[in-house]
Design an enzyme around this catalytic site. Structure first.
Site, mmCIF file in Angstrom:
data_model
loop_
_atom_site.group_PDB
_atom_site.id
_atom_site.type_symbol
_atom_site.label_atom_id
_atom_site.label_comp_id
_atom_site.label_asym_id
_atom_site.label_seq_id
_atom_site.Cartn_x
_atom_site.Cartn_y
_atom_site.Cartn_z
ATOM 1 N N LYS A 68 9.150 -1.225 14.593
ATOM 2 C CA LYS A 68 9.729 -0.783 13.311
ATOM 3 C C LYS A 68 10.768 0.294 13.558
ATOM 4 O O LYS A 68 11.859 0.272 13.004
ATOM 5 C CB LYS A 68 8.635 -0.184 12.415
ATOM 6 C CG LYS A 68 7.816 -1.170 11.655
ATOM 7 C CD LYS A 68 7.067 -0.390 10.571
ATOM 8 C CE LYS A 68 5.802 -1.070 10.137
ATOM 9 N NZ LYS A 68 4.933 -0.209 9.341
ATOM 10 N N HIS B 256 -6.044 -33.853 17.219
ATOM 11 C CA HIS B 256 -4.926 -34.733 17.579
ATOM 12 C C HIS B 256 -3.765 -33.924 18.132
ATOM 13 O O HIS B 256 -2.634 -34.412 18.180
ATOM 14 C CB HIS B 256 -4.499 -35.548 16.351
ATOM 15 C CG HIS B 256 -5.599 -36.434 15.862
ATOM 16 N ND1 HIS B 256 -5.728 -37.744 16.248
ATOM 17 C CD2 HIS B 256 -6.666 -36.166 15.066
ATOM 18 C CE1 HIS B 256 -6.815 -38.261 15.684
ATOM 19 N NE2 HIS B 256 -7.403 -37.318 14.957
ATOM 20 N N GLU C 281 10.599 -4.784 4.447
ATOM 21 C CA GLU C 281 10.616 -6.228 4.141
ATOM 22 C C GLU C 281 10.281 -6.459 2.668
ATOM 23 O O GLU C 281 10.962 -7.210 1.956
ATOM 24 C CB GLU C 281 9.583 -6.977 5.008
ATOM 25 C CG GLU C 281 9.887 -7.015 6.490
ATOM 26 C CD GLU C 281 9.273 -5.850 7.262
ATOM 27 O OE1 GLU C 281 9.065 -4.766 6.660
ATOM 28 O OE2 GLU C 281 9.022 -6.007 8.472
ATOM 29 N N LYS D 32 0.844 -1.202 0.000
ATOM 30 C CA LYS D 32 0.000 0.000 0.000
ATOM 31 C C LYS D 32 0.876 1.248 0.000
ATOM 32 O O LYS D 32 0.688 2.154 -0.790
ATOM 33 C CB LYS D 32 -0.918 -0.041 1.227
ATOM 34 C CG LYS D 32 -1.834 1.140 1.342
ATOM 35 C CD LYS D 32 -2.823 0.962 2.486
ATOM 36 C CE LYS D 32 -3.540 2.273 2.754
ATOM 37 N NZ LYS D 32 -4.521 2.175 3.830
ATOM 38 N N GLU E 125 -5.209 -7.054 14.921
ATOM 39 C CA GLU E 125 -4.678 -5.741 14.552
ATOM 40 C C GLU E 125 -5.792 -4.698 14.632
ATOM 41 O O GLU E 125 -5.539 -3.530 14.932
ATOM 42 C CB GLU E 125 -4.062 -5.777 13.141
ATOM 43 C CG GLU E 125 -3.050 -4.677 12.912
ATOM 44 C CD GLU E 125 -2.175 -4.901 11.687
ATOM 45 O OE1 GLU E 125 -0.959 -5.059 11.841
ATOM 46 O OE2 GLU E 125 -2.720 -4.912 10.561
ATOM 47 N N GLY F 98 -4.931 -1.965 4.990
ATOM 48 C CA GLY F 98 -4.136 -3.100 4.496
ATOM 49 C C GLY F 98 -4.827 -4.435 4.715
ATOM 50 O O GLY F 98 -4.941 -5.262 3.807
ATOM 51 N N ARG F 99 -5.335 -4.655 5.936
ATOM 52 C CA ARG F 99 -5.932 -5.958 6.250
ATOM 53 C C ARG F 99 -7.323 -6.124 5.648
ATOM 54 O O ARG F 99 -7.951 -7.167 5.810
ATOM 55 C CB ARG F 99 -5.937 -6.188 7.760
ATOM 56 C CG ARG F 99 -6.602 -5.114 8.580
ATOM 57 C CD ARG F 99 -6.264 -5.255 10.062
ATOM 58 N NE ARG F 99 -6.736 -4.143 10.876
ATOM 59 C CZ ARG F 99 -6.082 -2.998 11.051
ATOM 60 N NH1 ARG F 99 -4.944 -2.783 10.418
ATOM 61 N NH2 ARG F 99 -6.572 -2.045 11.828
HETATM 62 C C1 G6Q Z 1 -2.734 -3.837 7.782
HETATM 63 C C2 G6Q Z 1 -1.504 -3.239 8.221
HETATM 64 C C3 G6Q Z 1 -0.260 -3.978 7.802
HETATM 65 C C4 G6Q Z 1 0.178 -3.701 6.375
HETATM 66 C C5 G6Q Z 1 1.615 -4.177 6.200
HETATM 67 C C6 G6Q Z 1 2.132 -3.972 4.806
HETATM 68 O O1 G6Q Z 1 -3.828 -3.403 7.993
HETATM 69 O O2 G6Q Z 1 -1.490 -1.916 7.876
HETATM 70 O O3 G6Q Z 1 -0.358 -5.363 7.974
HETATM 71 O O4 G6Q Z 1 -0.663 -4.340 5.482
HETATM 72 O O5 G6Q Z 1 2.441 -3.506 7.118
HETATM 73 O O6 G6Q Z 1 2.055 -2.632 4.461
HETATM 74 P P1 G6Q Z 1 2.208 -2.175 2.983
HETATM 75 O O7 G6Q Z 1 1.101 -2.791 2.183
HETATM 76 O O8 G6Q Z 1 2.164 -0.685 2.998
HETATM 77 O O9 G6Q Z 1 3.537 -2.702 2.507
#
Ligand code: G6Q
Length: 548
Positions: free
Chosen positions: A512, A384, A212, A206, A353, A267-268
């Site tokens: 972070k 199990h 990462e 996003k 989250e 994002g989620r």
């Molecule tokens: C979700 C969070 C988080 C995000 C990641 C990746 O709601 O904001 O999980 O999706 O940190 O972020 P980017 O898509 O910006 O790389």
């Protein structure tokens, strides 16, 4: 918005819980043959059986009052109508617009966002059809056979979960891979499996600033250019999904190869956007859009059904009942559906989250427990492994069982075995086994005297352990869309009740920030002294171990 513990219904529920503490569910079932009918409902092809919860008609009434006390209907409309309900980030929350299959406009600041949503969907269709048909070729002219989605968190968990859930709909000859972790092992193992001439990388981020993802994408880019011997190859093998065009271009991906989404998509909550491109490539745009339709159908249900017949609302209220009145710390997700193997992990992010917060909208400390710990694994595997604790441990673990009536792979009666296990587990959790029942069983097995007395306490199951069962015909794209939307709205409703912002995630920031300073200390040779003794100790031990 106010402190939910001060609502009249909250106080009444506190009192009511004392009465309920004396009641066993097995007696509620014995007393009322219509209990299943009273405490189950169907919506969008999903049957929710919530009869195996510690509730009576009074409980349900009080829980519905609680929802009214928190002015839930107004909050629902505020979300759907594009108000900036994510107040700490000043954003609207409109993942529902991404799956709006009606012709109705959706406004953010008086601008209808639907034309841009539909334009991106159209672009996704053109692109996915080109790749799937072989019209889109790699740099050396070969057909794409492998898709590698590089992203993390919301840019990974949704694509992974949905791609896996819809495996039966994959196009033959296409393979999906997902790289999320900065641990270089993951990208290197993935690159070792694919051919640069036939691989398409999707960089999903996003913000396009997530270290990462960018590190992994850079490794992939270098590998590709190195193998194909030309920078120009990037244009045929890399696409980006982001809200940040400038950063995408800086990275070296042309804006024509970028699929956009918007800041009003968390994002989620982004699987419904272009972040779902890997899914759409694997299953085709028709199936992807059918998933959107399933999500939209759940939105319509959520928006229009009365609270007492509203599936996300009922699930949310039951969750609050367990969490805040019975002190359940966690909530388990048990999909008796192998295709939903990553659903618990997906819900972990969605729920934890979103609702892992301890201050209300006004910045004051909450006076109740908020989001539970979400965990789970597919059944029967869990049986199990850890079900022992769920049945006989000291903790209360409310659970959701999810199962399809029909298998994607009918093999003899194997699916019936799966279903039987699923239904048996929720029945066992509800009924338990009394001392008398256990005694009779032991005697029947020929065990008597001192041995019986020794074994008896171990054979007792307390029962009265709550669960919901979600039953659907088959895990198709429509049902999957409805299921995801169901849980999204459940989480939203709980956030409204607790008066917390379910749409920010400041809690992920501190680690972070600190990682940057630690990283530089690990790269140079010098002894580290500037952190706390544990961090210094670990960093210095790391340097020593590397030299040994
Ligand atoms: C979700 C969070 C988080 C995000 C990641 C990746 O709601 O904001 O999980 O999706 O940190 O972020 P980017 O898509 O910006 O790389």
């Amino acid at each position: 918005m106010s402190d939910c513990t001060q609502f009249p219904a909250w106080k009444k529920l506190k009192e009511h819980k004392k009465d309920m503490a004396r009641i066993q569910m097995r007696f509620l079932f014995a007393e009322d043959p219509k209990r299943f009918k009273r405490f189950s409902l169907e919506a969008v092809g999903i049957l929710l059986d919530f009869s195996k919860n510690r509730i009576t008609g009074t409980t349900l009434k009080l829980l519905i009052h609680l929802a009214r006390d928190s002015d839930l209907p107004t909050a629902i409309e505020a979300m759907f109508s594009g108000e900036r309900i994510n107040r700490t980030e000043g954003r609207a929350v409109l993942h529902t617009a991404l799956r709006n299959r009606s012709a109705k406009p959706v406004y953010v600041d008086s601008v209808d966002v639907m034309p841009q949503v539909n334009e991106v969907l159209d672009r996704m269709r053109v692109f996915t059809e080109a790749v799937r048909s072989g019209k889109w070729r790699g740099y050396s002219g070969k057909r794409i056979t492998d898709i590698v989605n590089i992203g993390i968190g919301g840019s990974d968990l949704g694509p992974v979960m949905v791609t896996q859930a819809l495996t039966p709909y994959w196009q033959a000859g296409l393979h999906a891979h997902f790289v999320s972790n900065v641990d270089p092992s993951q990208i290197m193992e993935t690159l070792a499996k694919v051919n640069p001439e036939t691989t398409l990388f999707i960089v999903a981020s996003k913000t396009f600033t997530t270290p990462e993802t960018l590190l992994n994408a850079q490794v992939a880019r270098r590998w590709l250019v190195d193998k194909l011997g030309d920078e120009a190859a990037v244009a045929r093998h890399f696409v980006a999904i982001s809200t940040n065009t400038r950063k995408v271009q800086e990275f070296g991906i042309d804006a024509v190869n970028m699929f956009e989404f918007w800041d009003w998509v968390g994002g989620r909550y982004s699987i419904w956007s272009a972040v779902g491109l890997s899914v759409a490539l694997m299953v085709g745009m028709d199936h992807f859009e059918t998933m959107l339709t399933g999500g939209f159908a759940m939105d319509e249900h959520f928006r229009s059904a009365p609270l007492e017949k509203n599936m996300p609302v009922i699930m949310a209220l039951l969750g609050v009942w367990h969490n805040d009145f019975w002190n359940a710390d966690s909530h388990a997700i048990f999909p008796y559906d192998q295709y939903l193997a990553r659903f618990p992990a997906y819900l972990q992010q969605l729920d934890m989250e979103s609702n892992g917060k301890s201050v209300t909208f006004s910045g004051k400390a909450v006076h109740c427990q908020t989001g539970p710990i979400i965990w789970g694994e597919p059944g029967c595997n869990g049986q199990h492994a850890f079900f022992q604790l769920v049945h006989q441990g000291t903790r209360l673990v409310p659970a959701d069982f999810l199962v399809a009536a029909e298998s994607q792979h009918p093999v003899e009666h194997q699916h019936e075995v799966l279903l039987a296990n699923c239904f048996a587990q929720s029945k066992a959790l509800m009924r338990g086994k009394t001392r008398d029942e256990a005694r009779v069983e032991l005697i029947r097995a020929g065990i008597t005297g001192a041995r019986l007395d020794t074994l008896l306490p171990h054979k007792v199951f307390p029962g009265n352990r709550p669960s919901n069962t979600l039953l659907y015909r088959k895990l198709d794209p429509y049902t999957l869309g409805a299921l995801i939307a169901l849980y999204e709205h459940k989480v939203f409703v709980q956030g409204v009740l607790w008066d917390i912002n379910s749409f920010d995630q400041w809690g992920v920031e501190l680690g972070k920030q600190l990682a940057g300073a630690i990283e530089s200390g690990l790269i140079d040779e010098d002894k580290v002294t500037e952190h706390d003794s544990s961090t210094n100790g670990l960093m210095n031990a790391c340097k020593r171990l590397r030299q040994s």
